[in-house]
Motif scaffolding. Sequence first.
Motif, PDB file in Angstrom:
ATOM      1  N   ARG A  17      -6.092   6.196   2.958  1.00  0.00           N
ATOM      2  CA  ARG A  17      -5.695   4.804   3.180  1.00  0.00           C
ATOM      3  C   ARG A  17      -6.421   4.203   4.382  1.00  0.00           C
ATOM      4  NH1 ARG A  17       0.539   3.464   2.910  1.00  0.00           N
ATOM      5  NH2 ARG A  17       0.678   4.603   4.870  1.00  0.00           N
ATOM      6  N   GLN A  19       0.257  12.580   4.317  1.00  0.00           N
ATOM      7  CA  GLN A  19       0.524  11.699   3.180  1.00  0.00           C
ATOM      8  C   GLN A  19      -0.399  10.495   3.266  1.00  0.00           C
ATOM      9  OE1 GLN A  19       4.638  10.618   3.454  1.00  0.00           O
ATOM     10  NE2 GLN A  19       5.367  12.617   2.811  1.00  0.00           N
ATOM     11  N   ASN A  20      -0.535   9.815   2.160  1.00  0.00           N
ATOM     12  CA  ASN A  20      -1.337   8.579   2.089  1.00  0.00           C
ATOM     13  C   ASN A  20      -2.773   8.802   2.561  1.00  0.00           C
ATOM     14  OD1 ASN A  20       1.002   6.986   1.262  1.00  0.00           O
ATOM     15  ND2 ASN A  20       1.693   7.245   3.356  1.00  0.00           N
ATOM     16  N   VAL A  77       3.793   1.442   6.231  1.00  0.00           N
ATOM     17  CA  VAL A  77       2.574   0.627   6.297  1.00  0.00           C
ATOM     18  C   VAL A  77       2.696  -0.502   7.311  1.00  0.00           C
ATOM     19  CG1 VAL A  77       1.862   1.055   3.917  1.00  0.00           C
ATOM     20  CG2 VAL A  77       3.360  -0.869   4.403  1.00  0.00           C
ATOM     21  N   ASP A 112       0.814  -1.228   0.000  1.00  0.00           N
ATOM     22  CA  ASP A 112       0.000   0.000   0.000  1.00  0.00           C
ATOM     23  C   ASP A 112       0.844   1.274   0.000  1.00  0.00           C
ATOM     24  OD1 ASP A 112      -2.447  -1.206  -0.182  1.00  0.00           O
ATOM     25  OD2 ASP A 112      -2.966  -0.989   1.936  1.00  0.00           O
ATOM     26  N   GLY A 113       2.132   1.160  -0.287  1.00  0.00           N
ATOM     27  CA  GLY A 113       2.985   2.343  -0.348  1.00  0.00           C
ATOM     28  C   GLY A 113       3.975   2.406   0.795  1.00  0.00           C
ATOM     29  N   ASN A 123       0.066   8.505   7.770  1.00  0.00           N
ATOM     30  CA  ASN A 123      -1.082   7.591   7.798  1.00  0.00           C
ATOM     31  C   ASN A 123      -0.643   6.130   7.919  1.00  0.00           C
ATOM     32  OD1 ASN A 123      -3.807   7.434   8.122  1.00  0.00           O
ATOM     33  ND2 ASN A 123      -4.325   7.920   6.009  1.00  0.00           N
TER      34      ASN A 123
END
Length: 144
Positions: A135, A131-132, A36, A32-33, A102
């Motif tokens: 999510r 960011q993100n 995480v 998911d980037g 996040n």
Amino acid sequence: MKKQIFALMLLAAVGSSFAANHDVKMLNNGADGSMVFEPAFIQAKPGDTVTFKPTNKGHWVESKAVPKGAKAFLSQEDKEFTVKLDKEGVYVYTCPPHRTMNMSGIIQVGKAVNKAEAQTAVDEMEKRSMQNKGRLKKYMQQVK
């Protein structure tokens, strides 16, 4: 009386033998980037445990929302941490140093009895993320 006590002890032992452990990796980069937890959404049963594994350095975990009667949790940096999930509901957690990125996740244990409270926590966390974005909301959408 002794038979009843033995039966209760046996029942407790059998019940706990069906509990599962779910491993969650704390990663700098994943599917998911960046920054995480994997997996970031878990469907568990009461009595299960979750073990957070610091695969990369500089991570730990802190609960942001837990069901009524459940204990909040906070691990130490770069230390494996296991939490037992005794109460039904939604648990929302984050990595404190990477909260604005996040780096967060959700565990649903049985019925989502505190879904509204968990959603409030998710909304607040999403507002503060830099960011993100979205999510954590995506993970919350998996709560049934």
